[in-house]
Scaffold this motif. Sequence first.
Motif, PDB file in Angstrom:
ATOM      1  N   MET A  61      -4.431   5.855   3.314  1.00 48.33           N
ATOM      2  CA  MET A  61      -3.304   6.721   2.977  1.00 48.33           C
ATOM      3  C   MET A  61      -3.714   7.812   1.992  1.00 48.33           C
ATOM      4  SD  MET A  61      -0.142   4.021   2.585  1.00 48.33           S
ATOM      5  CE  MET A  61       0.469   3.075   3.977  1.00 48.33           C
ATOM      6  N   ALA A  64       0.824  -1.204   0.000  1.00 52.04           N
ATOM      7  CA  ALA A  64       0.000   0.000   0.000  1.00 52.04           C
ATOM      8  C   ALA A  64       0.864   1.262   0.000  1.00 52.04           C
ATOM      9  CB  ALA A  64      -0.934  -0.002   1.208  1.00 52.04           C
ATOM     10  N   VAL A 109       1.101   4.122  -3.075  1.00 50.49           N
ATOM     11  CA  VAL A 109       0.692   5.526  -2.939  1.00 50.49           C
ATOM     12  C   VAL A 109       1.828   6.459  -3.363  1.00 50.49           C
ATOM     13  CG1 VAL A 109       0.117   7.329  -1.249  1.00 50.49           C
ATOM     14  CG2 VAL A 109      -1.061   5.129  -1.175  1.00 50.49           C
ATOM     15  N   CYS A 143       3.783  -1.666  -6.413  1.00 49.99           N
ATOM     16  CA  CYS A 143       3.194  -2.689  -5.540  1.00 49.99           C
ATOM     17  C   CYS A 143       3.850  -4.046  -5.765  1.00 49.99           C
ATOM     18  CB  CYS A 143       1.688  -2.775  -5.779  1.00 49.99           C
ATOM     19  SG  CYS A 143       0.792  -1.255  -5.417  1.00 49.99           S
ATOM     20  N   ASP A 177      -4.302   1.578   1.490  1.00 49.13           N
ATOM     21  CA  ASP A 177      -3.951   2.738   0.674  1.00 49.13           C
ATOM     22  C   ASP A 177      -5.143   3.657   0.440  1.00 49.13           C
ATOM     23  OD1 ASP A 177      -5.400   1.909  -1.582  1.00 49.13           O
ATOM     24  OD2 ASP A 177      -3.668   1.755  -2.884  1.00 49.13           O
ATOM     25  N   THR A 222      -3.598   7.979  -6.311  1.00 48.56           N
ATOM     26  CA  THR A 222      -3.011   7.187  -5.224  1.00 48.56           C
ATOM     27  C   THR A 222      -3.832   5.967  -4.830  1.00 48.56           C
ATOM     28  OG1 THR A 222      -4.037   8.684  -3.611  1.00 48.56           O
ATOM     29  CG2 THR A 222      -1.755   9.141  -4.259  1.00 48.56           C
ATOM     30  N   ALA A 223      -5.126   6.143  -4.576  1.00 46.41           N
ATOM     31  CA  ALA A 223      -5.905   5.081  -3.937  1.00 46.41           C
ATOM     32  C   ALA A 223      -6.448   4.072  -4.942  1.00 46.41           C
ATOM     33  CB  ALA A 223      -7.067   5.686  -3.149  1.00 46.41           C
TER      34      ALA A 223
END
Length: 449
Positions: free
Chosen positions: A168, A100, A104, A346, A165, A133-134
Amino acid sequence: MPADLQLALLIAILLPASKIIASLCTRLGIPPIIGELMVGVAAGPACLNMLHMRLFSGTPATDAFLLLAQIGGFVLMFIAGLETDIERMREAGPTAFLVALLGVVWPFFLGAGTAHLFGMSWNNAWFLGGALTATSVSISARTLMDAGKMTSPEASVILGAAVIDDVMGLFVLAFLAAACNAKSSAAFGLAPQVSSWIQTTFPVAGAHPLVVEIALILLSVTSFFVVGYGAAKKVIDPLIRLFRKIDATEAVTSCVLALMLLYAVSAEWLGSIAGITGAYLLGYVCAEAKLKTLVERTFSAIGHGLLVPLFFISIGLSSNFRALGGHWLLFGSVFVVAVITKVVGCGTAALSMGMGSVQSLRVGCGMISRGEVGLIVTAMAAGTGIFNESEVAVMVGVVLLTTLVTPLIMRGAFAIHCPEDLDDSHLVTALDGRLISSELSMAEVESQR
């Protein structure tokens, strides 16, 4: 035509169409989720523009359809939680966190850098990076369900990392909101509203808005997960037993559905995280419940029979490629960055934590799709005048296209065989052998009787 009949007509047209196209996709070896998404794209503003036809335009029916679709997203994540392998999820905790984190960092900085190369100011570019990001956990969850991979080690890491994430991404959102003093962010959850009050009341806090917002969001998220998980873990079985005593048809289903919606609302308002995360958390707890089968049976019928297809159709309905105009090169570049940063970032994290190369590739592919947080950042940037119409179209298009390609790429990644798959298959074969032996022994006992 009355609004209720308009809503009924919309569902009567789009729901069977999604199932028919999904069935055709299945026969062609394509994930059925693609069929549901493509029905939405065909009915959206890029093609038929069905919601703006005279029959439906400006009526409550279209809003009701989209709201019903969002409930479908909650149900989908609840079902994903029910089907989660709890033991493997716990084992995947450290790996999921690192996946995660890199999922991000890479999109945020490389996305912003790409946008700046195309002439966007750094202020706009940071927002574009934040929108990348997510991960949209619902898309990956549905793909894993369709492929029968929900109990795989990769699924545990993907689902855990996607939830992390998402949180985040909210910290990135808080940073961006504080940087541009976006007033619209005050409406997103309880934490920003409390933050606004603290900054107004205490001059010291007003001088450091970012610190205040980050601290409150961290407190809200931690409190929600700790309290929400602990409360559900303690009361879910007694509650289901209590619901069974209600002398009404499918009382357990109705009451658990209400509890799921309450968790979704609490996640959004009290926890400052996406509502689907709250629904997933309750499903995750129910996966360990002794009476899990009572819940699982009916939710699968309600979800996959009605609400979940509407959710994916609604994603397609939000697409409008006509607004891209002459920004196709920017769109293509951002899309490539959105895919590569998740796969490499990732996947590298999973590889460094001891997963195999093929498994790491699957994890990276499962993190590609974007969703709610990306659209929230985009809406905030549009509301404050940072994004113009074409930039909004770019981000919505990237969210949609990553959603469309994720199932295809994940299917391709899972089609690649690796030694870890053989280990899992041997385990399953051994378990099946034990079950068969047990059944044969029982049959012998019965024959002797």
